[in-house]
Motif scaffolding. Structure first.
Motif, PDB file in Angstrom:
ATOM      1  N   ALA A  88     -18.269  30.644  19.449  1.00 47.75           N
ATOM      2  CA  ALA A  88     -18.503  31.542  18.313  1.00 47.75           C
ATOM      3  C   ALA A  88     -17.874  31.020  17.028  1.00 47.75           C
ATOM      4  N   ALA A  89     -16.709  30.407  17.142  1.00 50.15           N
ATOM      5  CA  ALA A  89     -16.014  29.898  15.953  1.00 50.15           C
ATOM      6  C   ALA A  89     -16.597  28.576  15.467  1.00 50.15           C
ATOM      7  N   HIS A  90     -17.641  28.091  16.149  1.00 52.58           N
ATOM      8  CA  HIS A  90     -18.244  26.807  15.802  1.00 52.58           C
ATOM      9  C   HIS A  90     -19.705  26.974  15.370  1.00 52.58           C
ATOM     10  N   ASN A  91     -19.972  28.057  14.642  1.00 49.93           N
ATOM     11  CA  ASN A  91     -21.306  28.282  14.055  1.00 49.93           C
ATOM     12  C   ASN A  91     -22.414  28.253  15.103  1.00 49.93           C
ATOM     13  N   THR A 112     -22.949  38.799  22.009  1.00 48.93           N
ATOM     14  CA  THR A 112     -21.727  38.952  21.229  1.00 48.93           C
ATOM     15  C   THR A 112     -20.677  39.667  22.058  1.00 48.93           C
ATOM     16  N   GLU A 172     -12.428  39.250  16.267  1.00 49.34           N
ATOM     17  CA  GLU A 172     -12.488  37.902  15.690  1.00 49.34           C
ATOM     18  C   GLU A 172     -13.764  37.181  16.106  1.00 49.34           C
ATOM     19  N   ILE A 173     -14.091  37.247  17.387  1.00 53.06           N
ATOM     20  CA  ILE A 173     -15.301  36.595  17.869  1.00 53.06           C
ATOM     21  C   ILE A 173     -16.531  37.232  17.236  1.00 53.06           C
ATOM     22  N   HIS A 182     -17.006  36.034  13.685  1.00 51.17           N
ATOM     23  CA  HIS A 182     -17.544  34.670  13.644  1.00 51.17           C
ATOM     24  C   HIS A 182     -19.060  34.702  13.840  1.00 51.17           C
ATOM     25  N   ILE A 183     -19.509  35.494  14.799  1.00 46.20           N
ATOM     26  CA  ILE A 183     -20.946  35.585  15.093  1.00 46.20           C
ATOM     27  C   ILE A 183     -21.702  36.163  13.902  1.00 46.20           C
ATOM     28  N   GLY A 195     -20.831  35.956  10.806  1.00 46.26           N
ATOM     29  CA  GLY A 195     -20.847  34.935   9.767  1.00 46.26           C
ATOM     30  C   GLY A 195     -21.914  33.879  10.016  1.00 46.26           C
ATOM     31  N   THR A 196     -22.097  33.498  11.281  1.00 47.78           N
ATOM     32  CA  THR A 196     -23.122  32.510  11.606  1.00 47.78           C
ATOM     33  C   THR A 196     -24.516  33.082  11.383  1.00 47.78           C
TER      34      THR A 196
END
Length: 290
Positions: free
Chosen positions: A131-134, A245, A251-252, A255-256, A258-259
């Protein structure tokens, strides 16, 4: 112990099997095996000698179409997840470390339950760690045409797979690349790229391929064929509802979200109201630029 390396959606990881054979337990993962990797994003050890112990606070019970996840979290951040089959039979127990780099999975039951538990554990771990990696794991039926991926979204039963089949039949050059859970990853240049995955629902379409995303269509059954481009807020809701998700982890989840915003910055979403016929495929393909 058998150690196997995989690369899925551009993300490398390692599985250590204390017993059994990966080709038998995880047959859909075979196209994604790698001889070696530089550094795994995460490592999983499958060890059936571990006795599950619920030590965290229960976060919630999350039923999905094919499985139910009973989630616990310890104060130090580690997750513990019990996975139940469609028949509510416990079949896997996974535990993470606080950094989500190392996981253990314990399975129970017959061969079918073990495979089910492992696959659902892997999907959950993959979502958590990427999730933190787009990266997004998308509930979609996806075809390739002209070197681009076209992704059909929507609730179960609306006709995603049917519409993919119509493209394959009526839109020249179309090929099905995944029928349930492909991956989207944002490249450094901002391009949304779709990847095949080992998770493809009831149809075994396990292709280790990648293509730029050409377009999205959310499928809704209708007596007449028509298509509409959605506003960004509506499109965001459509894509979020189609994305795996973890809303219990802020936090996770952020990230999702944001992607998803990055995906929508370059690729619109249309809603296709349609019958299961050739005209619907022609309307969607021409609108999406095929």
């Amino acid at each position: 112990m058998q150690q196997i390396h995989y690369i899925i959606g551009g993300h490398p990881f390692t599985i250590n099997l204390k017993e059994g054979d990966a080709a038998d337990l995880l047959p859909s993962m075979e196209p994604f095996k790698a001889d070696s990797i530089d550094e795994p994003l995460f490592t999983i050890t499958v060890d059936n000698s571990i006795i599950p112990s619920w030590q965290g606070k229960k976060v919630g019970l999350f039923p999905c179409p094919s499985a139910t996840f009973e989630v616990y979290r310890r104060e130090s951040g580690e997750y513990q997840v019990l996975i139940l089959s469609e028949q509510e039979i416990p079949c896997a127990f996974l535990q993470s470390d606080a950094d989500y780099r190392n996981f253990t999975i314990t399975t129970r039951g017959n061969d079918g339950l073990v495979r089910f538990g492992l696959n659902n554990s892997l999907m959950l771990i993959y979502t958590m760690c990427t999730a933190a990696h787009n990266t997004l794991l998308i509930h979609s039926s996806t075809v390739e045409n002209g070197g681009k991926a076209y992704m059909f979204l929507g609730k179960s039963g609306q006709g995603k797979s049917t519409h993919s089949d119509l493209w394959v039949k009526h839109i020249a050059g179309s090929t099905l690349i995944n029928d349930d859970n492909p991956i989207i990853r944002i490249s450094p240049d901002g391009t949304a790229t779709a990847y095949g995955s080992p998770w493809s629902g009831k149809r075994p379409i396990y292709k280790n391929v990648q293509y730029p995303v050409g377009g999205f269509a959310a499928i809704e059954q209708s007596k007449e064929n028509s298509i509409r481009r959605e506003s960004i807020p509506v499109a965001f809701g459509i894509l979020l509802s189609s994305t795996s998700t973890m809303k219990f982890d802020k936090e996770i989840h952020m990230h999702i979200c944001g992607t998803i915003s990055k995906v929508l910055a370059s690729t619109p979403i249309h809603t296709l109201y349609c019958r299961p016929d050739a005209e619907a495929a022609q309307i969607s393909s021409s609108t999406l630029g095929v």
